[in-house]
Motif scaffolding. Structure first.
Motif, mmCIF file in Angstrom:
data_model
loop_
_atom_site.group_PDB
_atom_site.id
_atom_site.type_symbol
_atom_site.label_atom_id
_atom_site.label_comp_id
_atom_site.label_asym_id
_atom_site.label_seq_id
_atom_site.Cartn_x
_atom_site.Cartn_y
_atom_site.Cartn_z
ATOM 1 N N ALA A 147 -32.043 -35.162 17.836
ATOM 2 C CA ALA A 147 -32.740 -35.503 16.605
ATOM 3 C C ALA A 147 -33.952 -36.356 17.000
ATOM 4 N N PRO A 148 -34.975 -36.447 16.124
ATOM 5 C CA PRO A 148 -36.103 -37.335 16.447
ATOM 6 C C PRO A 148 -35.593 -38.748 16.754
ATOM 7 N N GLY A 149 -36.100 -39.323 17.816
ATOM 8 C CA GLY A 149 -35.661 -40.669 18.188
ATOM 9 C C GLY A 149 -34.286 -40.708 18.837
ATOM 10 N N GLY A 150 -33.779 -39.548 19.213
ATOM 11 C CA GLY A 150 -32.452 -39.488 19.833
ATOM 12 C C GLY A 150 -32.422 -40.192 21.182
ATOM 13 N N VAL A 151 -31.220 -40.548 21.583
ATOM 14 C CA VAL A 151 -31.026 -41.356 22.790
ATOM 15 C C VAL A 151 -29.956 -40.725 23.668
ATOM 16 N N VAL A 152 -30.200 -40.718 24.981
ATOM 17 C CA VAL A 152 -29.152 -40.328 25.919
ATOM 18 C C VAL A 152 -28.871 -41.513 26.837
ATOM 19 N N ALA A 153 -27.587 -41.855 26.956
ATOM 20 C CA ALA A 153 -27.170 -42.959 27.827
ATOM 21 C C ALA A 153 -26.261 -42.403 28.912
ATOM 22 N N VAL A 203 -34.671 -37.767 34.173
ATOM 23 C CA VAL A 203 -35.086 -38.445 32.936
ATOM 24 C C VAL A 203 -36.416 -39.181 33.125
ATOM 25 N N ARG A 204 -36.636 -39.717 34.326
ATOM 26 C CA ARG A 204 -37.887 -40.465 34.534
ATOM 27 C C ARG A 204 -39.084 -39.534 34.632
ATOM 28 N N ASP A 205 -38.866 -38.329 35.130
ATOM 29 C CA ASP A 205 -39.976 -37.377 35.274
ATOM 30 C C ASP A 205 -40.275 -36.625 33.986
ATOM 31 N N ASP A 206 -39.392 -36.720 33.014
ATOM 32 C CA ASP A 206 -39.562 -35.933 31.791
ATOM 33 C C ASP A 206 -40.527 -36.666 30.861
ATOM 34 N N PRO A 207 -41.678 -36.049 30.560
ATOM 35 C CA PRO A 207 -42.677 -36.755 29.745
ATOM 36 C C PRO A 207 -42.228 -36.987 28.301
ATOM 37 N N ASP A 208 -41.190 -36.291 27.866
ATOM 38 C CA ASP A 208 -40.715 -36.465 26.482
ATOM 39 C C ASP A 208 -39.710 -37.596 26.334
ATOM 40 N N PHE A 209 -39.375 -38.265 27.450
ATOM 41 C CA PHE A 209 -38.362 -39.321 27.389
ATOM 42 C C PHE A 209 -38.868 -40.592 28.058
ATOM 43 N N GLU A 210 -38.447 -41.720 27.494
ATOM 44 C CA GLU A 210 -38.708 -43.026 28.113
ATOM 45 C C GLU A 210 -37.364 -43.641 28.495
ATOM 46 N N THR A 211 -37.290 -44.189 29.691
ATOM 47 C CA THR A 211 -36.000 -44.645 30.218
ATOM 48 C C THR A 211 -36.040 -46.122 30.576
ATOM 49 N N ALA A 212 -34.955 -46.808 30.222
ATOM 50 C CA ALA A 212 -34.767 -48.190 30.671
ATOM 51 C C ALA A 212 -33.367 -48.299 31.275
ATOM 52 N N ILE A 213 -33.251 -49.097 32.320
ATOM 53 C CA ILE A 213 -31.941 -49.325 32.934
ATOM 54 C C ILE A 213 -31.389 -50.651 32.411
ATOM 55 N N LEU A 214 -30.178 -50.590 31.892
ATOM 56 C CA LEU A 214 -29.508 -51.815 31.436
ATOM 57 C C LEU A 214 -28.411 -52.142 32.442
ATOM 58 N N LEU A 220 -26.179 -48.804 32.836
ATOM 59 C CA LEU A 220 -26.493 -47.716 31.898
ATOM 60 C C LEU A 220 -27.957 -47.336 32.029
ATOM 61 N N ALA A 221 -28.243 -46.045 32.124
ATOM 62 C CA ALA A 221 -29.615 -45.556 31.989
ATOM 63 C C ALA A 221 -29.748 -45.067 30.556
ATOM 64 N N VAL A 222 -30.662 -45.661 29.804
ATOM 65 C CA VAL A 222 -30.837 -45.318 28.391
ATOM 66 C C VAL A 222 -32.221 -44.701 28.217
ATOM 67 N N SER A 223 -32.258 -43.484 27.712
ATOM 68 C CA SER A 223 -33.522 -42.744 27.579
ATOM 69 C C SER A 223 -33.701 -42.304 26.135
ATOM 70 N N THR A 224 -34.913 -42.506 25.627
ATOM 71 C CA THR A 224 -35.209 -42.126 24.242
ATOM 72 C C THR A 224 -36.183 -40.974 24.226
ATOM 73 N N LYS A 225 -35.953 -40.056 23.317
ATOM 74 C CA LYS A 225 -36.913 -38.970 23.117
ATOM 75 C C LYS A 225 -38.086 -39.537 22.333
ATOM 76 N N VAL A 226 -39.311 -39.319 22.831
ATOM 77 C CA VAL A 226 -40.444 -40.037 22.254
ATOM 78 C C VAL A 226 -41.344 -39.210 21.345
ATOM 79 N N ASP A 227 -41.167 -37.904 21.267
ATOM 80 C CA ASP A 227 -42.108 -37.139 20.429
ATOM 81 C C ASP A 227 -41.713 -37.208 18.968
#
Ligand SMILES: C[S@@+](CC[C@H](N)C(=O)[O-])C[C@H]1O[C@@H](n2cnc3c(N)ncnc32)[C@H](O)[C@@H]1O
Length: 227
Positions: A147-153, A203-214, A220-227
């Motif tokens: 979904a828009p703004g979806g997250v994968v952890a 996830v880091r190479d995918d331009p549609d996602f932004e990733t932060a490590i917690l 946890l690697a948390v990545s958000t879909k940004v489009d």
């Protein structure tokens, strides 16, 4: 050790208490030496469900439902649990029944990589917590189902069955694995470590996602879909 004991204890002490059923799940995990996600990361899953106002969560690797219970505490309308161990999934059904949460769970027995093919999404949150060497394939299978703004952890990116020192050297660009070695720091690492490295690259190479490590729990690697 990646996190100091004091930091882990602090995060745990400040974080949420278990519900009664979660406390029993945690005790069950201790008794069976089962690697669930733990309360520090559980609190993050609860937060992700809350922040995304989650309708649907999909989990790769659910065990007996501990991580799912945190998504449900965060208000997720439904969680799709996948597990290829039938006994674990039965135990999950029982815990969820006791917690009054079974009606918001879909229990899928079998290989999560096959189960995901039967779901189109959209998913608000996806948890990747199954075989580490299949994490990148799991991301590939869900990347167009958010979904828009979806997250994968993804769990265990810093601890668990992985060689953290090799992973650190790899992400810092160490390519000195040896003369005949073309993979540098990961040359002598296990498949799980390579799996995590592949996932982080994906996830880091995918331009549609932004990733932060917690660096909570096992990392946890948390990545958000940004489009
Ligand atoms: C680390 S545990 C996950 C626990 C759960 N996410 C939690 O924190 O409560 C990994 C679980 O994934 C299951 N698993 C591993 N690979 C799987 C696959 N391909 N399909 C379904 N389940 C899988 C294992 O049997 C195990 O129960």
């Amino acid at each position: 050790m990646v996190l100091t004991d004091e930091v882990s204890r602090f995060v745990r002490a400040v974080g949420p208490e278990h519900t009664d059923v979660q406390a029993r799940m945690a005790a069950f995990a201790d008794d069976h030496e089962f690697p669930n996600i733990g309360p520090e990361s559980g609190a993050v899953l609860r937060l992700l469900a809350r922040l995304t106002d989650a309708d649907t969560v999909f989990e790769f690797g659910s065990g007996f439902g501990y991580s799912a219970s945190w998504f449900l505490r965060g208000g997720a309308d439904r969680v799709i649990l996948t597990e290829f161990d039938a006994d674990e999934l039965d135990q999950g059904r029982e815990f969820m029944r006791e917690a009054g949460l079974a009606g918001r769970c879909i229990f899928e027995e079998g290989d999560a990589m096959e189960t995901i093919e039967r779901y189109d999404g959209p998913f608000d949150v996806v948890l990747v917590d199954h075989q580490k060497e299949r994490y990148a394939d799991a991301f590939d299978a869900v990347r167009d189902k958010f979904a828009p703004g979806g997250v994968v952890a993804a769990d265990n990116v810093m601890r668990g069955p992985i060689d953290f020192d090799a992973l650190l050297a790899h992400v810092e660009g160490d390519t000195t694995g040896g003369e005949e070695d073309s993979e540098g720091a990961l040359a002598s690492a296990n498949d799980q470590t390579r799996g995590i490295a592949d996932y982080l690259a994906a996830v880091r190479d995918d331009p549609d996602f932004e990733t932060a490590i917690l660096p909570v729990g096992s990392g946890l690697a948390v990545s958000t879909k940004v489009d």
